[in-house]
Motif scaffolding. Structure first.
Motif, short mmCIF file in Angstrom:
data_model
loop_
_atom_site.label_atom_id
_atom_site.label_comp_id
_atom_site.label_asym_id
_atom_site.label_seq_id
_atom_site.Cartn_x
_atom_site.Cartn_y
_atom_site.Cartn_z
N LYS A 273 0.85 -1.19 0.00
CA LYS A 273 0.00 0.00 0.00
C LYS A 273 0.89 1.24 0.00
CE LYS A 273 -3.61 -2.33 2.70
NZ LYS A 273 -4.41 -2.31 3.97
N PRO A 274 0.33 2.43 -0.32
CA PRO A 274 1.14 3.65 -0.27
C PRO A 274 1.82 3.81 1.07
CG PRO A 274 -0.96 4.10 -1.33
CD PRO A 274 -1.05 2.70 -0.79
N SER B 15 -6.18 9.38 -8.72
CA SER B 15 -6.21 7.92 -8.64
C SER B 15 -6.44 7.49 -7.19
CB SER B 15 -4.89 7.35 -9.15
OG SER B 15 -4.68 7.71 -10.49
N LYS B 16 -7.13 6.37 -7.05
CA LYS B 16 -7.38 5.85 -5.71
C LYS B 16 -6.13 5.14 -5.19
CE LYS B 16 -12.32 5.04 -6.49
NZ LYS B 16 -13.40 4.04 -6.50
N PRO B 17 -5.85 5.23 -3.90
CA PRO B 17 -4.74 4.48 -3.32
C PRO B 17 -4.89 2.99 -3.63
CG PRO B 17 -5.57 6.07 -1.74
CD PRO B 17 -6.54 6.07 -2.89
N PHE B 18 -3.77 2.33 -3.80
CA PHE B 18 -3.76 0.94 -4.24
C PHE B 18 -3.53 -0.01 -3.08
CE2 PHE B 18 0.55 2.54 -4.42
CZ PHE B 18 1.26 1.55 -3.76
N SER B 19 -3.77 -1.28 -3.32
CA SER B 19 -3.44 -2.35 -2.38
C SER B 19 -3.20 -3.62 -3.20
CB SER B 19 -4.56 -2.58 -1.36
OG SER B 19 -4.23 -3.64 -0.49
N GLU C 247 -1.64 4.12 -15.96
CA GLU C 247 -2.37 2.95 -15.46
C GLU C 247 -2.07 2.64 -14.00
OE1 GLU C 247 -0.98 0.04 -18.20
OE2 GLU C 247 -2.52 0.45 -19.69
N ALA C 248 -0.91 3.08 -13.53
CA ALA C 248 -0.54 2.83 -12.13
C ALA C 248 0.25 4.02 -11.59
CB ALA C 248 0.28 1.54 -12.04
N VAL D 196 1.56 10.28 -0.25
CA VAL D 196 1.74 9.58 -1.52
C VAL D 196 0.39 9.33 -2.18
CG1 VAL D 196 2.47 7.43 -2.61
CG2 VAL D 196 3.89 8.47 -0.84
N GLY D 197 -0.58 8.93 -1.39
CA GLY D 197 -1.90 8.64 -1.94
C GLY D 197 -2.63 9.86 -2.45
N ASN D 198 -2.31 11.03 -1.93
CA ASN D 198 -3.01 12.25 -2.33
C ASN D 198 -2.29 13.05 -3.41
OD1 ASN D 198 -5.07 11.79 -0.49
ND2 ASN D 198 -4.01 12.88 1.16
N PHE D 199 -0.99 12.80 -3.58
CA PHE D 199 -0.21 13.54 -4.57
C PHE D 199 -0.44 12.95 -5.96
CE2 PHE D 199 3.73 14.40 -6.94
CZ PHE D 199 3.89 15.76 -6.71
N ASN D 200 -0.61 13.81 -6.95
CA ASN D 200 -0.85 13.30 -8.31
C ASN D 200 -0.12 14.16 -9.33
OD1 ASN D 200 -1.81 11.73 -10.37
ND2 ASN D 200 -3.80 12.73 -10.47
N TYR D 201 0.94 13.63 -9.89
CA TYR D 201 1.76 14.35 -10.86
C TYR D 201 1.23 14.21 -12.29
CZ TYR D 201 5.69 14.88 -14.12
OH TYR D 201 6.49 15.19 -15.19
N PHE D 202 0.65 13.06 -12.59
CA PHE D 202 0.30 12.74 -13.97
C PHE D 202 -0.98 13.42 -14.43
CE2 PHE D 202 2.90 9.27 -12.37
CZ PHE D 202 3.90 9.27 -13.32
N LEU D 203 -1.01 13.74 -15.74
CA LEU D 203 -2.13 14.46 -16.32
C LEU D 203 -3.22 13.49 -16.77
CD1 LEU D 203 -0.05 16.94 -18.51
CD2 LEU D 203 -1.01 17.33 -16.24
N SER D 204 -3.75 12.73 -15.85
CA SER D 204 -4.77 11.75 -16.19
C SER D 204 -6.17 12.33 -16.16
CB SER D 204 -4.70 10.56 -15.21
OG SER D 204 -4.89 11.02 -13.88
N GLY D 205 -6.30 13.55 -15.64
CA GLY D 205 -7.61 14.18 -15.58
C GLY D 205 -8.42 13.79 -14.37
N ARG D 206 -7.82 12.95 -13.51
CA ARG D 206 -8.55 12.52 -12.32
C ARG D 206 -7.54 12.07 -11.27
NH1 ARG D 206 -8.29 7.00 -12.37
NH2 ARG D 206 -7.83 6.05 -14.40
#
Length: 548
Positions: free
Chosen positions: A236-237, A254-258, A318-319, A242-252
């Protein structure tokens, strides 16, 4: 016996090698010579060399991601390297077609595959007529592993080998990595040990080529088996940021992973995830604390490999959070290693190199909706078509022995029996292969050996080795995926430049940022110069001039 003779020849060559470093230090009163090596004189200045040299390779490290995730870093890792180290912001490899094995060999030997013999993780062996691993060697049993490996296919000396020669074996040499080929090829022939995590049982392991027993600092890691850990573990993050930071231009966002690691291939999957950096750092810290590394004025050498690839080689879109967490864990691993080493020997007696393996893997398809030219290139199917074409011209026969990666191997014995004009056959084969979708260019072994200085093919030539490579080497169009004949996985082909740095830290360095591009092959002679030993015997690169 033959392999031992080969290694003896390598060592003899190293002994006789009159590298430029010999001349550089010949006039220094701190050096004395004997028939076997250059040795530090007993009354030498103890400040002249570091006690511990750590060479850290981060597989698939990229400058854009390294800088993008800076808000997530601590003060002791990458930020320390940027602020207190010498940063060469633009580095390149002397060869193309990089993977983890060929990159490791370039760093440890200071030479390209054309000289060092490691063209990739796997290739076709003409003697056995099968695909072999770069470090495969049935002569040596595994230690806590069923795999039998050694560095005997590495034709030249490494940094560690030269340190052993120069110190009559007194300088310690260890290598720690997730994968066997990384550990072995960075360690070299004369190392005290190379250690990695086994793909089948999850234990830390080694090869009897180095020793029949694992040292205490590795045995202690196996007291808590990875098999037990994974039963109740999920990646997990590492923190909320880490879970709240988003660098990529995905337009949304991402949810934290597991991610859990289960099934037969769970250890390989675990080693391909960012969480593996925690395990590598733990092993390195244990090695530094519980071995004799840095305990006297004779330099010791530790090679470390970390992982900067994305989860399951997915595209960043994708990730994205997995990739961010990977870099955060990388930062912590570097921080832990630096802190432990400095605590043991002090910054003034420590010399650290950090760089990338120079490539980036992806097995994700480009979505068809974007209408970008792409496809899948199947090397096995292509070699079959070529064999049919050659049979139509010269009669039935198995002209193609095998295909591996993008190399095609011809049956030399059959060509001789049929008295076929080989240059004519190669010319016709190239014309045929160029007509196949996805093929950008094709080179013959003859062309790469005879026309090495032609503009544009020098890196391809450096990736070729007469003993290991095929007779025909195919270059794919960017955007196409290569279907691996060994693993049946697809790898996306790209010629996009991947920028990555080289960090130098500690010892007598003054912090600086250098924008002039450098060749990764200069790492080996630079490390050798700092330790006051010869560069590896196939290295023809000078050390970095501003490192003193």
């Amino acid at each position: 016996m033959e392999k031992k003779l080969i290694f003896n020849a390598i060592i003899t060559s190293a002994v006789l090698n009159t590298c430029f470093l010999t001349c550089a230090f010949a006039s220094s009163s701190q050096w004395v010579g004997n028939d076997n090596a250059l040795l530090l004189a007993p009354n030498s200045d103890s400040q002249g060399t570091p006690r511990l040299v750590i060479n850290i390779t981060i597989d698939q490290l990229r400058s854009d991601y390294l800088e993008a995730f800076a808000p997530l870093y601590s003060e002791g890792g990458f930020k320390k390297l940027f602020s207190q180290g010498r940063v060469y912001s633009s580095a390149t490899y002397p060869s193309s077609r990089l993977d983890r094995a060929s990159s490791a060999a370039v760093i440890s030997t200071g030479s390209a595959p054309y000289n060092n013999g490691i063209i990739g993780t796997n290739w076709f062996d003409r003697e056995t007529l099968r695909s072999i691993a770069a470090i495969e060697d049935s002569q040596y049993d595994g230690v806590m592993t069923a795999d039998k490996v050694s560095p005997q296919r590495l034709y030249v000396t490494t940094i560690g080998d030269e340190l052993k020669i120069a110190t009559s074996g007194k300088g310690l040499v260890y290598s720690i990595a997730p994968w066997a080929d990384e550990a072995v090829l960075q360690a070299g022939h004369a190392a005290d040990g190379a250690y990695w995590i086994d793909n089948a049982n999850g234990y830390w392991c080694s090869s009897s080529f180095y020793s029949k027993e694992l040292p205490g600092f590795i045995r202690s890691l196996n007291s808590t088996p990875l098999s037990e850990k994974l039963k109740r573990f999920a990646w997990k993050p590492s923190n909320e940021m880490v879970g709240n930071f988003n660098y990529f231009l995905s337009g949304r966002l991402s949810k934290p992973f597991s991610h859990k690691f289960e099934g037969i291939g769970r250890y390989k999957k675990y080693k391909n995830a960012g969480i593996i950096n925690d395990d590598i750092a733990t092993a390195v810290v244990s090695c530094i604390k519980n071995s004799n590394l840095g305990s006297d004025d004779i330099p010791d050498y530790l090679s470390v490999t970390l992982s900067g690839g994305n989860f399951e080689n997915r595209l960043p879109s994708e990730a994205p959070i997995e990739l961010q967490d990977t870099y955060v864990r990388l930062d912590k691993a570097v921080s832990d290693i630096l802190a432990t080493a400095e605590q043991k020997v002090g910054k003034a007696k420590l010399f650290v190199v950090v760089t990338s393996s120079g490539y980036s893997l992806s097995n994700s398809e480009i979505p068809a909706q974007f209408k970008i030219p792409s496809g899948t290139f199947d090397i096995t199917r292509t070699s079959s078509l070529l064999n049919m074409y050659l049979s139509a011209i010269w009669g039935q026969g198995k002209y193609v022995d095998a295909a591996s990666r993008t190399d095609i191997y011809l049956d030399h014995k059959l060509l001789e029996e049929k008295q076929i004009d080989v240059p004519n056959l190669l010319e016709k084969s190239i014309s045929f292969l160029l007509s196949i979708s996805g093929v950008k260019d094709v080179y013959s072994a003859t062309q790469l050996q005879q026309e090495a200085n032609l503009y544009g093919i020098n890196k391809i030539r450096n990736s070729y080795n007469p003993k290991c490579s095929g007779d025909l080497i195919i270059e794919l169009q960017p955007g196409w995926s290569l279907l691996s004949d060994v693993t049946e996985e697809k790898y996306y082909t790209s010629e996009a430049h991947i920028n990555f740095p080289v960090f130098l830290y500690g010892f007598k360095l003054t912090p600086d940022k250098v924008t002039t591009p450098i060749d990764v092959a200069c790492i080996a002679p630079t490390v050798a110069a700092v330790m006051r030993i010869r560069a590896p015997n196939a290295c023809n690169m000078p050390p970095l001039e501003d490192v003193k």
